[in-house]
Write a protein that holds these residues in place. Structure first.
Motif, short mmCIF file in Angstrom:
data_model
loop_
_atom_site.label_atom_id
_atom_site.label_comp_id
_atom_site.label_asym_id
_atom_site.label_seq_id
_atom_site.Cartn_x
_atom_site.Cartn_y
_atom_site.Cartn_z
N TYR A 1 85.04 56.06 42.22
CA TYR A 1 85.59 57.35 42.62
C TYR A 1 86.16 57.22 44.02
O TYR A 1 85.53 56.62 44.89
N MET A 2 87.34 57.78 44.23
CA MET A 2 87.96 57.72 45.55
C MET A 2 87.83 59.08 46.22
O MET A 2 88.11 60.11 45.62
N ALA A 3 87.39 59.06 47.46
CA ALA A 3 87.26 60.29 48.23
C ALA A 3 87.40 59.97 49.71
O ALA A 3 86.78 59.03 50.20
N ASP A 4 88.22 60.74 50.37
CA ASP A 4 88.42 60.63 51.82
C ASP A 4 88.71 59.19 52.25
O ASP A 4 88.18 58.71 53.24
N GLY A 5 89.51 58.51 51.47
CA GLY A 5 89.95 57.17 51.83
C GLY A 5 88.99 56.06 51.46
O GLY A 5 89.27 54.89 51.71
N GLY A 6 87.86 56.37 50.86
CA GLY A 6 86.89 55.34 50.49
C GLY A 6 86.67 55.30 48.99
O GLY A 6 87.00 56.24 48.27
N VAL B 1 78.48 61.85 43.26
CA VAL B 1 77.82 62.71 44.25
C VAL B 1 78.13 62.20 45.66
O VAL B 1 78.44 62.98 46.57
N GLU B 2 78.07 60.91 45.85
CA GLU B 2 78.37 60.32 47.15
C GLU B 2 79.83 60.59 47.54
O GLU B 2 80.14 60.90 48.69
N ALA B 3 80.73 60.49 46.57
CA ALA B 3 82.15 60.78 46.83
C ALA B 3 82.35 62.22 47.25
O ALA B 3 83.10 62.52 48.18
N THR B 4 81.67 63.14 46.56
CA THR B 4 81.79 64.56 46.88
C THR B 4 81.23 64.87 48.26
O THR B 4 81.86 65.58 49.05
N THR B 5 80.07 64.33 48.57
CA THR B 5 79.47 64.62 49.88
C THR B 5 80.27 64.00 51.02
O THR B 5 80.27 64.52 52.13
N SER B 6 80.99 62.92 50.75
CA SER B 6 81.82 62.34 51.81
C SER B 6 82.96 63.29 52.18
O SER B 6 83.40 63.32 53.31
N LEU B 7 83.42 64.06 51.23
CA LEU B 7 84.49 65.03 51.49
C LEU B 7 83.94 66.30 52.12
O LEU B 7 84.42 66.74 53.16
#
Length: 72
Positions: free
Chosen positions: A5-10, A16-22
């Motif tokens: 999953y890609m989120a906020d450039g990572g 869940v980790e992808a969502t919390t990073s955003l």
């Protein structure tokens, strides 16, 4: 095969980790909660917050990049 999953450039292997990073970014949760009720124009959204225009633009950019919301 692992799903990524890609989120906020990572890249993340856990959604869940992808969502919390955003949503862990400054102003993003506030903007998402405000926009959940109804759409706002930029100036109207900015006037509801105690943030600079640049901060609001940056947060909206992060949200748009992840396709959580869309411009109209």
């Amino acid at each position: 095969m692992t799903t990524t999953y890609m989120a906020d450039g990572g890249l993340f292997t856990c959604p869940v980790e992808a969502t919390t990073s955003l949503i862990g970014k400054k102003w993003v949760p506030t903007i998402m909660m405000t926009l959940a009720d109804e759409p706002y124009r930029f100036e109207a959204l900015h006037s509801t917050m105690a943030a600079s225009k640049k901060s609001v633009e940056t947060a909206i950019g992060r949200i748009d990049c992840q396709r959580v919301s869309e411009k109209r």
